[in-house]
Structure formats: C-alpha cells, structure tokens
Motif scaffolding. Structure first.
Motif, mmCIF file in Angstrom:
data_model
loop_
_atom_site.group_PDB
_atom_site.id
_atom_site.type_symbol
_atom_site.label_atom_id
_atom_site.label_comp_id
_atom_site.label_asym_id
_atom_site.label_seq_id
_atom_site.Cartn_x
_atom_site.Cartn_y
_atom_site.Cartn_z
ATOM 1 N N PRO A 182 0.819 -1.228 0.000
ATOM 2 C CA PRO A 182 0.000 0.000 0.000
ATOM 3 C C PRO A 182 0.848 1.273 0.000
ATOM 4 O O PRO A 182 0.505 2.249 0.658
ATOM 5 C CB PRO A 182 -0.794 -0.143 1.303
ATOM 6 C CG PRO A 182 0.114 -0.924 2.202
ATOM 7 C CD PRO A 182 0.906 -1.848 1.333
ATOM 8 N N PHE A 183 2.001 1.253 -0.673
ATOM 9 C CA PHE A 183 2.849 2.449 -0.756
ATOM 10 C C PHE A 183 3.786 2.315 -1.952
ATOM 11 O O PHE A 183 3.872 1.245 -2.566
ATOM 12 C CB PHE A 183 3.658 2.663 0.537
ATOM 13 C CG PHE A 183 4.216 1.395 1.130
ATOM 14 C CD1 PHE A 183 5.262 0.723 0.519
ATOM 15 C CD2 PHE A 183 3.672 0.860 2.299
ATOM 16 C CE1 PHE A 183 5.779 -0.448 1.062
ATOM 17 C CE2 PHE A 183 4.177 -0.317 2.846
ATOM 18 C CZ PHE A 183 5.233 -0.973 2.229
ATOM 19 N N GLY A 184 4.465 3.410 -2.259
ATOM 20 C CA GLY A 184 5.453 3.385 -3.333
ATOM 21 C C GLY A 184 6.773 3.946 -2.836
ATOM 22 O O GLY A 184 6.878 4.348 -1.670
ATOM 23 N N TRP A 185 7.762 3.975 -3.703
ATOM 24 C CA TRP A 185 9.046 4.607 -3.398
ATOM 25 C C TRP A 185 9.188 5.830 -4.281
ATOM 26 O O TRP A 185 9.085 5.732 -5.514
ATOM 27 C CB TRP A 185 10.214 3.685 -3.708
ATOM 28 C CG TRP A 185 10.600 2.722 -2.633
ATOM 29 C CD1 TRP A 185 9.832 2.285 -1.596
ATOM 30 C CD2 TRP A 185 11.870 2.053 -2.510
ATOM 31 N NE1 TRP A 185 10.538 1.385 -0.839
ATOM 32 C CE2 TRP A 185 11.787 1.221 -1.379
ATOM 33 C CE3 TRP A 185 13.045 2.064 -3.253
ATOM 34 C CZ2 TRP A 185 12.852 0.413 -0.970
ATOM 35 C CZ3 TRP A 185 14.104 1.258 -2.842
ATOM 36 C CH2 TRP A 185 14.011 0.451 -1.706
ATOM 37 N N LEU A 186 9.445 6.972 -3.622
ATOM 38 C CA LEU A 186 9.776 8.195 -4.352
ATOM 39 C C LEU A 186 11.295 8.280 -4.401
ATOM 40 O O LEU A 186 11.949 8.308 -3.350
ATOM 41 C CB LEU A 186 9.177 9.396 -3.601
ATOM 42 C CG LEU A 186 9.634 10.782 -4.028
ATOM 43 C CD1 LEU A 186 9.224 11.084 -5.468
ATOM 44 C CD2 LEU A 186 9.057 11.834 -3.084
ATOM 45 N N ILE A 223 12.310 7.571 -0.501
ATOM 46 C CA ILE A 223 11.461 7.505 0.695
ATOM 47 C C ILE A 223 10.174 6.777 0.346
ATOM 48 O O ILE A 223 9.693 6.839 -0.784
ATOM 49 C CB ILE A 223 11.112 8.895 1.293
ATOM 50 C CG1 ILE A 223 10.420 9.790 0.246
ATOM 51 C CG2 ILE A 223 12.331 9.573 1.885
ATOM 52 C CD1 ILE A 223 9.786 11.037 0.858
ATOM 53 N N GLN A 224 9.652 6.087 1.351
ATOM 54 C CA GLN A 224 8.333 5.465 1.218
ATOM 55 C C GLN A 224 7.277 6.566 1.212
ATOM 56 O O GLN A 224 7.317 7.459 2.050
ATOM 57 C CB GLN A 224 8.112 4.538 2.423
ATOM 58 C CG GLN A 224 6.699 4.038 2.563
ATOM 59 C CD GLN A 224 6.433 3.394 3.914
ATOM 60 O OE1 GLN A 224 7.351 3.091 4.670
ATOM 61 N NE2 GLN A 224 5.156 3.184 4.209
ATOM 62 N N SER A 263 10.993 10.234 -9.405
ATOM 63 C CA SER A 263 9.794 9.498 -9.830
ATOM 64 C C SER A 263 9.311 8.597 -8.710
ATOM 65 O O SER A 263 10.054 8.296 -7.765
ATOM 66 C CB SER A 263 10.113 8.651 -11.064
ATOM 67 O OG SER A 263 11.146 7.751 -10.757
ATOM 68 N N ILE A 264 8.055 8.162 -8.831
ATOM 69 C CA ILE A 264 7.477 7.255 -7.833
ATOM 70 C C ILE A 264 7.243 5.897 -8.479
ATOM 71 O O ILE A 264 6.696 5.815 -9.588
ATOM 72 C CB ILE A 264 6.142 7.803 -7.276
ATOM 73 C CG1 ILE A 264 6.408 9.117 -6.536
ATOM 74 C CG2 ILE A 264 5.474 6.780 -6.357
ATOM 75 C CD1 ILE A 264 5.219 9.691 -5.806
ATOM 76 N N ALA A 265 7.690 4.845 -7.821
ATOM 77 C CA ALA A 265 7.439 3.488 -8.324
ATOM 78 C C ALA A 265 6.571 2.744 -7.311
ATOM 79 O O ALA A 265 6.846 2.785 -6.108
ATOM 80 C CB ALA A 265 8.763 2.757 -8.513
ATOM 81 N N PRO A 266 5.516 2.068 -7.790
ATOM 82 C CA PRO A 266 4.702 1.272 -6.876
ATOM 83 C C PRO A 266 5.488 0.030 -6.445
ATOM 84 O O PRO A 266 6.443 -0.359 -7.116
ATOM 85 C CB PRO A 266 3.498 0.865 -7.735
ATOM 86 C CG PRO A 266 3.988 0.917 -9.136
ATOM 87 C CD PRO A 266 5.080 1.948 -9.187
ATOM 88 N N LEU A 267 5.121 -0.569 -5.324
ATOM 89 C CA LEU A 267 5.807 -1.782 -4.867
ATOM 90 C C LEU A 267 4.890 -2.986 -5.023
ATOM 91 O O LEU A 267 3.719 -2.939 -4.636
ATOM 92 C CB LEU A 267 6.224 -1.657 -3.395
ATOM 93 C CG LEU A 267 7.658 -1.160 -3.164
ATOM 94 C CD1 LEU A 267 7.817 0.257 -3.662
ATOM 95 C CD2 LEU A 267 8.037 -1.260 -1.700
ATOM 96 N N ARG A 268 5.447 -4.059 -5.565
ATOM 97 C CA ARG A 268 4.649 -5.223 -5.877
ATOM 98 C C ARG A 268 5.534 -6.466 -5.783
ATOM 99 O O ARG A 268 6.718 -6.424 -6.126
ATOM 100 C CB ARG A 268 4.180 -5.029 -7.325
ATOM 101 C CG ARG A 268 3.437 -6.138 -7.994
ATOM 102 C CD ARG A 268 3.342 -5.928 -9.513
ATOM 103 N NE ARG A 268 2.927 -4.624 -9.986
ATOM 104 C CZ ARG A 268 1.660 -4.250 -10.159
ATOM 105 N NH1 ARG A 268 0.683 -5.070 -9.910
ATOM 106 N NH2 ARG A 268 1.375 -3.045 -10.615
#
Ligand code: APR
Ligand code: PHB
Length: 388
Positions: A182-186, A223-224, A263-268
């Motif tokens: 429920p978060f991504g990495w910026l 950062i998360q 950029s922001i990447a989703p985590l999966r």
C-alpha cells in the motif's frame, strides 16, 4: 527472416541473453518496442550480486563495471537514530556486492550488441508471437509501416511486466501470485556526494528511507510514500527535508542538489510460475516483480538468463532438452527465495497503514534482535549477496 532464438524485449534480460547466446555461437534477434535512447535513460536500481558481475564477465561486458563499480562489503540498517551494520564480507566468508547502475549495465550491453549486425531492432511495433505451442514458432512486428516475420526455434519473452509474451500464454494454464504493497518509493538522483560510504536502509516512524549512490559524486535516495502520491507533490526541498528527518542521526550531512530524476514506483511482489509454454520461455520482469528493498530485481533477471542460456546451449550442442524442460523449476526455486527476502525486508522496514501499535513494537523488537544476533545478521547478509 530466420533466427534460432527470437528475443522479445531489449532490457537487461534480453540484452544479456542475446550476448550469452552469441558467445555460444547461437543466433538471436532482439525486438525492442522503444528506442535505444529511451531504454538507456531508464533509471533503475544499482546493486549487483557477485554472480551477476560474473555473468557479465562471461558475456564479455565486465570491463567498465570492474573499473567503475564500487565494492561494498557492508550496509546499514537504521532504527530510530541508531545503526546496525551488516558486515557482509565477514558474515559470508569474503563476499561483497557492487554498486553500479542498471542503466550502465544496459549501456555496456548495448555497446557490444550494436556491433553485431542486425542483432537488435529498436522501435519494433506490435510485436506478436505465433505458433508458440508448436514446433515452428514465429514473431512478427511492424517497423516504418512494414510488417516483418521472423521464424525461429524458440521465443524468449524478456519484455518486462507489461510485455506481450506473458499475455500470449493461455489463461487456463497460467499460474500467477501477487501481493500489492500500500505504498510506493519516491526516488531522487542528484550529483552530490552520498551522505555515507555505505547504503542505509532506515526504519522511521514517518516511513522507510534509503540512502544509496551511483558513485562518490552521485547520490540516489528513496522515501516510502503513500501509493496515491505523485512526484509533483514533492518539490526537491520537501523531499530533501523529509530525507533529513528520516535519516537523522544515521549518517553525515545530506548534501542537496537539483534532481536529475525524480519518480514514484509502486511496490509489488509478483510471480508468474508458468515460465514456459511450448517454445516460449519467460525471463526477468516478464515473469516476476519484487519490491526494490534488497535490490533483487536485476539480479534475479540475470540468474534466469544464466539458467536459460545454459539450457539453450544444451539443446544446440547436445540435442538435449532436459535443461529447457527443467528451466521453470530451477529458476523458480531461486525466484521464490528472493521474493521472500524482499517481502520480508520490506515488512521489517516500512510503515504499513494497517499496522497497529503492537505490529510496530514487533518490527522494533525484530530489528533489536537483529542488532544483537550474529545469526540473524548472517541470514540477512547471505540473502543480500545473493543465494547460490
Ligand atoms: N514488444 C517489444 N518490447 C517490449 C514490449 C513489446 N510488446 N513490451 C515491453 N518491451 C520492452 C520494454 O520496452 C523494455 O525495454 O521490454 C523491455 C523489458 O525490460 P525491463 O522491463 O527492464 O525487464 P528486464 O529486461 O527483465 O529487466 C529486469 O529491470 O525493472 C527492472 O527490477 C527489474 O532490474 C530488473 C530488470
Ligand atoms: C538503488 O541504488 O537504486 C537501490 C539500492 C538498493 C536497493 C534498491 C535500490 O535495495
């Protein structure tokens, strides 16, 4: 047109596979949807396991990584202002990782592959797989308004998570597993000296932060952030301020500089177990995605490619298809272990919105256990350098 192995996708997996096949005298053609400039400008993670560097050596593309890569024999876990050092070298009997951007790996591979006439087609549109279940597969594509068809013995699906190869496998045989975080990495890349000579994975009440680097002059931080956030919500100053908060007490001063990339990447976590179907074999992100915590993505892609290249060699040299048949089983054993490690390290270091105060105490207790136990640290080090 005809080739032995048609490779869909010219990211690290497709490029490395093509070069390894070439060194074994096996002919291949790579079909890549984007331009070379586009592929070479994608910023991704930057930690290579020893096995990945060794594989680049086997492909004859290790000159620059040996010259410019930074050997790291430890990294830090940060917990509320104090650090736990994971001494990779001591705990794994002398092993280390190499800091070297995936972008640079891609450039190095492209340099050698572009010297091989017709080895790669860029801007290949509408790539389509044909007859993969039968003995004579083919791949078609469009370029400059013309349609071309390449017949081949095998198709290697190296076209990443959004590619066409995995989608060509019939749904009734597909076995997929997925977990969405429920978060991504910026992420921010900047030409400033890193705040520490080793990487720092920080647990903080505001959320996870990572201090990484590409060189002594180029830093990479993450950062998360909540999954709903956009990079535009984070002007450089806001991001640097937040990094200072989350990394406070763990490292030297953070030098600020303009973002070269943000950029922001989703985590999966995602595994597609059906890694082969007829004459199609998937490798890399086409078959699995891991969260970047622990930097396993590129290294897993490399280990798939090594197993697959060896299996093709057995086929062409000895007429033996046993290794091709066993490819998914062999690759998946290592994939699931890396999926577990990256999932575990993510759970240990990130703040999940659903966490109760009890869950957070459990995280801190586990980090304190790691601080005090050489056994726990050895487990982390062994996974971080890469399992056999
Ligand atoms: N036709 C042709 N090419 C395609 C298609 C298509 N339909 N779809 C995607 N591609 C190309 C993409 O443009 C990309 O260049 O396939 C390539 C896939 O590259 P990656 O996504 O980088 O995947 P892979 O080569 O497996 O590399 C794995 O990348 O995402 C990271 O963490 C991951 O480090 C790991 C590495
Ligand atoms: C990076 O430098 O981009 C990086 C390093 C370590 C990770 C993930 C990303 O775990």
């Amino acid at each position: 047109m005809r080739t032995q192995v048609a490779i869909v996708g010219g990211g690290p997996s497709g490029l490395l596979l093509s070069q390894l096949l070439y060194t074994d005298g096996i002919d291949s053609v790579i079909l890549e949807k984007k331009s070379r400039e586009y592929v070479e400008s994608r910023i991704r993670a930057g930690i290579l396991e020893q096995g990945t560097v060794d594989l680049l050596a086997r492909a004859g593309v290790d000159d620059r990584v040996r010259r410019e890569g930074l050997k790291h024999d430890g990294f830090l876990l940060g917990v509320d202002g104090t650090v736990i050092r994971i001494d990779i070298q001591k705990l794994t009997g002398g092993k280390a990782v190499t800091v070297y951007g995936q972008t640079e790996v891609t450039k190095d591979l492209n340099t050698v592959i572009s010297g091989r006439e017709g080895a790669i087609v860029y801007e290949a549109d509408n790539v389509t797989l044909h007859d993969i279940a039968g003995p004579s597969p083919a791949v078609s594509y469009e370029k400059d308004g013309q349609t071309y068809t390449i017949s081949c013995d095998f198709v290697a699906g190296c076209d990443g998570y959004h590619g066409v190869s995995r989608a060509s496998i019939p749904a009734d045989v597909a076995r997929a597993f997925e977990f969405l975080y429920p978060f991504g990495w910026l992420g921010i890349l900047a030409d400033v000296p890193p705040c520490n000579h080793e990487l720092i994975y920080a647990h903080h009440r505001n959320g996870f932060a990572l201090a990484s680097m590409r060189s002594h002059q180029r830093s990479r931080y993450y950062i998360q952030v909540p999954a709903s956030e956009r990079a535009e919500d984070w002007p450089d100053d806001r991001l640097w301020n937040e990094l200072e908060v989350r990394l406070s007490g763990l490292a030297g001063p953070i030098t600020r500089g303009p973002a070269l990339e943000k950029s922001i990447a989703p985590l999966r976590s995602f595994v597609f177990e059906t890694m082969s179907y007829g004459r199609l074999f998937l490798a890399g992100d086409a078959a699995h995605i891991v969260p970047p915590t622990g930097a396993k993505g590129l290294n897993l892609a490399a280990s798939d490619v090594r197993i697959l290249a060896d299996a093709f060699r057995e086929h062409y040299r000895k007429g033996n298809d046993e290794a091709l048949t066993r490819y998914p089983q062999r690759a998946l054993d290592r994939i699931w272990k890396a999926v577990r490690f990256s999932w575990w390290l993510t759970r240990l270091t990130h703040r999940f919105p659903s966490m109760s105060p009890f869950d957070i105490r459990m995280q801190v207790a586990e980090l304190n256990y790691i601080r005090d136990s050489a056994f726990a640290q050895t487990t982390i080090a062994e996974n971080y350098v890469g399992l056999p």
